[in-house]
Design a protein around this motif. Structure first.
Motif, PDB file in Angstrom:
ATOM      1  N   GLY A   1       6.098  51.102  28.069  1.00  0.00           N
ATOM      2  CA  GLY A   1       5.929  50.966  26.624  1.00  0.00           C
ATOM      3  C   GLY A   1       7.220  50.704  25.866  1.00  0.00           C
ATOM      4  N   MET A   2       8.331  50.514  26.572  1.00  0.00           N
ATOM      5  CA  MET A   2       9.623  50.272  25.908  1.00  0.00           C
ATOM      6  C   MET A   2      10.252  49.008  26.512  1.00  0.00           C
ATOM      7  SD  MET A   2      11.093  54.172  25.673  1.00  0.00           S
ATOM      8  CE  MET A   2      12.567  53.706  24.795  1.00  0.00           C
ATOM      9  N   ASN A   3       9.553  47.881  26.450  1.00  0.00           N
ATOM     10  CA  ASN A   3       9.999  46.647  27.085  1.00  0.00           C
ATOM     11  C   ASN A   3      11.318  46.118  26.548  1.00  0.00           C
ATOM     12  OD1 ASN A   3       7.721  46.702  28.681  1.00  0.00           O
ATOM     13  ND2 ASN A   3       6.531  45.480  27.245  1.00  0.00           N
ATOM     14  N   ASP A   4      11.701  46.531  25.368  1.00  0.00           N
ATOM     15  CA  ASP A   4      12.943  46.051  24.768  1.00  0.00           C
ATOM     16  C   ASP A   4      14.165  46.822  25.247  1.00  0.00           C
ATOM     17  OD1 ASP A   4      11.413  44.266  23.342  1.00  0.00           O
ATOM     18  OD2 ASP A   4      11.347  45.510  21.547  1.00  0.00           O
ATOM     19  N   PHE A   5      13.958  47.814  26.132  1.00  0.00           N
ATOM     20  CA  PHE A   5      15.051  48.687  26.546  1.00  0.00           C
ATOM     21  C   PHE A   5      15.108  48.840  28.059  1.00  0.00           C
ATOM     22  CE2 PHE A   5      13.493  50.042  22.412  1.00  0.00           C
ATOM     23  CZ  PHE A   5      14.634  49.890  21.647  1.00  0.00           C
TER      24      PHE A   5
END
Length: 125
Positions: A64-68
């Motif tokens: 759920g944290m694809n940007d990190f």
């Protein structure tokens, strides 16, 4: 963006230690320059990547944290300066394990708490 120690039993097993140390980076600030990491550790929706040669745990792409991306701090140059700012899963913590983190959470911090934590961490740099 922020440094952390995770006390969950999964991190304990994968690191063979009392907790894992990591540093959160935006995905665009991270690249693999050599080799091809393999999925290892806990095989769930959060992906843990390991070196295919030595099998060291390198980084994690949290669900759920694809940007990190969460990079193991001890792999970074100057790793001694990456003191944990937050610690997570303290409800699974080994009693004697002490990190000196400024903020502690029984699980993972609530999403609405992250802007405040990131700002607090940035102000300490």
């Amino acid at each position: 963006m922020i440094t952390m120690a995770c006390h969950c039993t999964g991190c304990q097993r994968m690191s063979s230690s009392a907790f894992s140390l990591s540093s959160l980076f935006p995905s665009e600030a991270f690249s693999i320059t050599s080799g091809e990491p393999v999925i290892g550790g806990l095989h769930g929706s959060t992906r843990h990547f390991f070196c295919g040669h030595c099998m060291s745990w390198l980084f994690t792409r949290p669900e759920g944290m694809n940007d990190f991306v969460n990079v193991r701090s001890t792999l970074l140059a100057g790793s001694r300066t990456y003191k944990p700012f937050i610690e997570t899963y303290t409800d699974e913590k080994i009693e004697w394990a002490v990190t000196g983190a400024k903020h502690s959470f029984s699980k993972f911090p609530p999403q609405n708490k992250f802007p405040e934590l990131l700002q607090d961490y940035a102000s300490k740099k």
